[in-house]
Design a protein around this motif. Structure first.
Motif, short mmCIF file in Angstrom:
data_model
loop_
_atom_site.label_atom_id
_atom_site.label_comp_id
_atom_site.label_asym_id
_atom_site.label_seq_id
_atom_site.Cartn_x
_atom_site.Cartn_y
_atom_site.Cartn_z
N ASN A 1 -11.09 -36.77 53.92
CA ASN A 1 -10.50 -35.98 52.85
C ASN A 1 -11.46 -35.90 51.67
N ARG B 1 -15.53 -41.39 46.54
CA ARG B 1 -14.23 -41.74 46.00
C ARG B 1 -14.38 -42.31 44.59
N SER C 1 -7.32 -34.38 45.96
CA SER C 1 -7.40 -34.56 47.41
C SER C 1 -6.00 -34.78 47.97
N GLY D 1 -4.81 -37.40 49.51
CA GLY D 1 -4.30 -38.71 49.12
C GLY D 1 -3.88 -38.76 47.67
N GLN D 2 -4.65 -38.11 46.79
CA GLN D 2 -4.30 -38.08 45.37
C GLN D 2 -2.99 -37.32 45.14
N LEU E 1 -4.08 -36.86 56.09
CA LEU E 1 -4.95 -37.87 55.49
C LEU E 1 -5.91 -38.43 56.54
N THR F 1 -9.18 -43.62 56.26
CA THR F 1 -9.34 -44.44 55.05
C THR F 1 -8.22 -44.18 54.07
N SER F 2 -7.87 -42.89 53.86
CA SER F 2 -6.78 -42.55 52.95
C SER F 2 -5.45 -43.06 53.46
N GLN F 3 -5.26 -43.06 54.78
CA GLN F 3 -4.03 -43.60 55.35
C GLN F 3 -3.90 -45.09 55.05
N GLU G 1 -5.26 -46.78 52.63
CA GLU G 1 -5.03 -46.98 51.19
C GLU G 1 -3.58 -46.69 50.83
#
Length: 655
Positions: A257, A421, A573, A575-576, A602, A605-607, A609
């Motif tokens: 992402n 990031r 993004s 995730g944001q 996502l 990595t975003s998942q 987090e």
């Protein structure tokens, strides 16, 4: 007029007509008509003058047919107030300019009304007589009120002056009405247009409108050292990107992402890069026969027809022959041509989008994250379908995905890498053990829900669901597309009332406590209704937009830095977006938090987090229900898994 201008003008004209008619038929609602200046002002701010002219003609005609001459005047009053305020704002001018323009326009309108009444003496008699009767009546009413004799006498004198010196009275009155009306419109439009200005730096035209200068020829295509930077950004979204796509090629584009995958999709669809070159033999032909076709992440945004067969040919020019049944069979929807598109599952909707793309006989198909909203079985079938497109049709395929395993069947892969990031504070860590689970917060007993109940089109989505969620418990609700997960989420949030059975929160019907349960939607962007992250969070949480301390605290609770409040929502993004929406919902201290497909779209990595964040929220005692078909990474978050199939609970497992 461009299509977007035509569509905006049509919607605005309909809304203004409704306001104008209501102002004529509802007693005392004349001033309410001035609210029509708001949609007109937004249109005038966004579009050229021709859109305002079209809106004025359409709204005036509709209002006249429904409410007569009064409706016409009411609609056109909204038109000039909205156009003056919107155009002044569009040019970056302030209140002084607006008053000057309104004063000049007031002279024109006052002179026109004076001339009109001077020529039509009979109409003048009626209009002035009605005015005098109303003012005299109001004066008589004031005289009956203790202490109102003076005001009553003044009103009687005003009526007499209006009749005796009607030319001056009419001219001055109309001029004042115009200036005051524009000032009122300016006041109510200012906060609306401020939000528009706040988002004006975001890209407005997602895809360019090409001139009709020949047959589409998007392939072969070569990207050579391509860069792309959004207006106002401090760095490139894409940097030094080079690859080629030819007929018969299957190219996969991977990346985390924020690496620019969706931006690349826009370049393939015809947006010009800010650096480097994109070489093609002819026009992109987006959506045209023989051109470029897009299959997007959210298939619902592309499904326009009421029936499946209608959607396949939607928007095609006349004379184009399409084997609808053959296309539906190819994509795995054989015999479904007469089905209602609203009843399709996520996987079926994506297949329909592919069929609609193929109906245009495209030279290039761009599939952007098309497996995001599809369950595991449907994902495998959809990937098999995509993999065969370049072999069975004379076309090139670009498949954009953040799952590396989905790129295995491609001829070659373009890896956009890992996103940079921004550093962010971690969510506040708990120093004490997780509290024990409490008594049931939510209880569902034999819940049924039927869409279009009592009609020939009724469709059962839930068929007797029994479920409890304890205080502090995290429950995973899983099931295939079409199993009823999202319907159950809306019932648990109180947004849908069960057709039968009961859904209670703390012992009372949840439908009577809307807001006590927070629902995070699949598409987090739909819940962020302001231009910047801070303003969107404030609106969702019920904060004032200038309450910086509360907004900063809410952002910190989900691991976002304070300066994230100033970011444009359209620049966040995936995730944001989910974190900002979650921050706004958690700020309301809900009794139950429901997250519908929180991992959709996502990267891995975003998942991770987001799951870490949700674990911290759960350990704080928050009851939650996670609805997902992606169960591989949620076992450490959820205490229990509930499987839903065909609208009933099929099985339960304790983690």
């Amino acid at each position: 007029m461009r299509p977007v201008e035509f569509a905006h003008a049509a919607i605005t004209a309909a809304l203004m007509s409704a306001i104008a008619v209501l102002s004529m038929v509802v007693p005392g609602a004349v001033v309410f008509a001035w609210a029509g200046a708001v949609p007109m002002g937004v249109l005038a701010f966004h579009h050229r003058a021709r859109a305002a002219v079209a809106t004025a003609m359409a709204s005036g005609m509709i209002s006249f047919l429904l409410a007569g001459f009064g409706g016409l005047v009411s609609a056109w009053t909204c038109v000039y107030m909205g156009v003056i305020c919107g155009q002044v704002r569009r040019r970056g001018r302030g209140r002084g300019t607006m008053l000057a323009v309104a004063g000049l326009w007031g002279i024109v309108v006052a002179s026109a009304v004076f001339t009109f009444l001077a020529v039509l003496a009979d109409l003048r008699t009626v209009v002035l007589g009605a005015f005098a009767a109303n003012v005299h009546g109001l004066g008589a009413l004031f005289e009956t009120v203790p202490g109102g004799a003076g005001a009553g006498a003044a009103l009687h004198r005003l009526a007499d002056v209006g009749l005796e010196r009607w030319p001056v009275f009419v001219w001055v009155s109309v001029w004042l009405i115009v200036v005051f009306g524009c000032s009122f419109a300016w006041r109510i439009l200012t906060p609306v247009l401020r939000r528009v200005v706040a988002t004006s730096a975001a890209p407005q035209d997602l895809f360019p409108v090409e001139p009709d200068d020949g047959a589409p020829q998007p392939l072969p295509m070569a990207l050579r050292h391509v860069d792309f930077r959004y207006p106002g950004a401090d760095r490139d979204t894409l940097r030094d990107l080079s690859f080629t796509v030819g007929p018969g090629d299957h190219v996969a584009v991977t990346g985390a992402n924020g690496t620019g995958k969706s931006t690349l999709m826009r370049l393939l669809a015809g947006v010009a890069p800010t650096g480097g070159t994109v070489e093609r033999p002819g026009p992109v032909g987006l959506g045209k026969v023989g051109g470029t076709a897009l299959v997007l992440q959210h298939a619902d945004s592309q499904v326009l027809g009421i029936r499946v067969a209608d959607d396949v040919v939607w928007g095609l020019p006349q004379g184009i022959e399409v084997d609808v049944d053959g296309l539906l069979t190819e994509v795995g929807l054989a015999g479904m041509g007469d089905r209602d598109t609203s009843g399709l599952s996520g996987g079926e909707a994506q297949r329909l989008a592919v069929a609609a793309a193929l109906a245009r006989r495209p030279a290039l198909v761009v599939a952007d994250e098309v497996t995001t909203m599809v369950d595991r079985a449907g994902r495998a079938d959809l990937l098999g379908l995509l993999g065969g497109l370049s072999r069975h049709h004379d076309l090139g395929l670009v498949h954009i995905t953040h799952y590396p395993e989905e790129a295995a069947g491609a001829d070659r892969t373009v890896d956009l890498g890992t996103a940079r990031r921004a550093s962010a504070p971690a969510p506040s860590a708990r120093t004490t053990a997780r509290p024990p689970l409490g008594a049931p917060v939510l209880t569902l007993r034999d819940v049924h829900y039927e869409y279009d109940a009592g009609t020939p089109w009724s469709r059962a989505a839930l068929r007797g669901v029994d479920l409890t969620v304890g205080d502090g418990e995290a429950v995973l609700l899983c099931g295939g597309n079409g199993s009823g997960k999202s319907t159950l989420a809306w019932v648990m949030a109180g947004l849908l009332e069960p057709t039968a059975g009961s859904c209670e929160l703390d012992g009372a019907p949840v439908s009577e406590q809307v807001g006590a349960v927070a629902l995070a939607l699949q598409a987090a962007r739909l819940q962020l209704m302001r231009g910047t992250a801070g303003d969107a969070l404030a609106a969702l949480a019920g904060y004032r937009s200038d309450d910086g301390a509360a907004i900063t605290g809410a952002l910190a609770a989900v691991g976002l830095p304070a300066d994230a409040a100033d970011l444009l929502v359209d620049r966040l993004s995936g995730g944001q977006l989910r974190r900002v929406a979650l921050a706004g919902l958690l700020a309301r201290n809900p009794r139950l938090l429901i997250l519908d497909e929180p991992l959709a779209g996502l990267d891995l990595t975003s998942q991770r987090e987001l799951i870490d964040l949700l674990v911290a929220v759960r350990d704080g005692g928050q009851a939650m229900v996670i609805i997902s078909h992606d169960v591989d990474h949620l076992d450490r978050l959820c205490d229990r898994t509930v499987h839903l199939a065909r609208g009933v609970v099929d099985a339960e497992e304790v983690a």
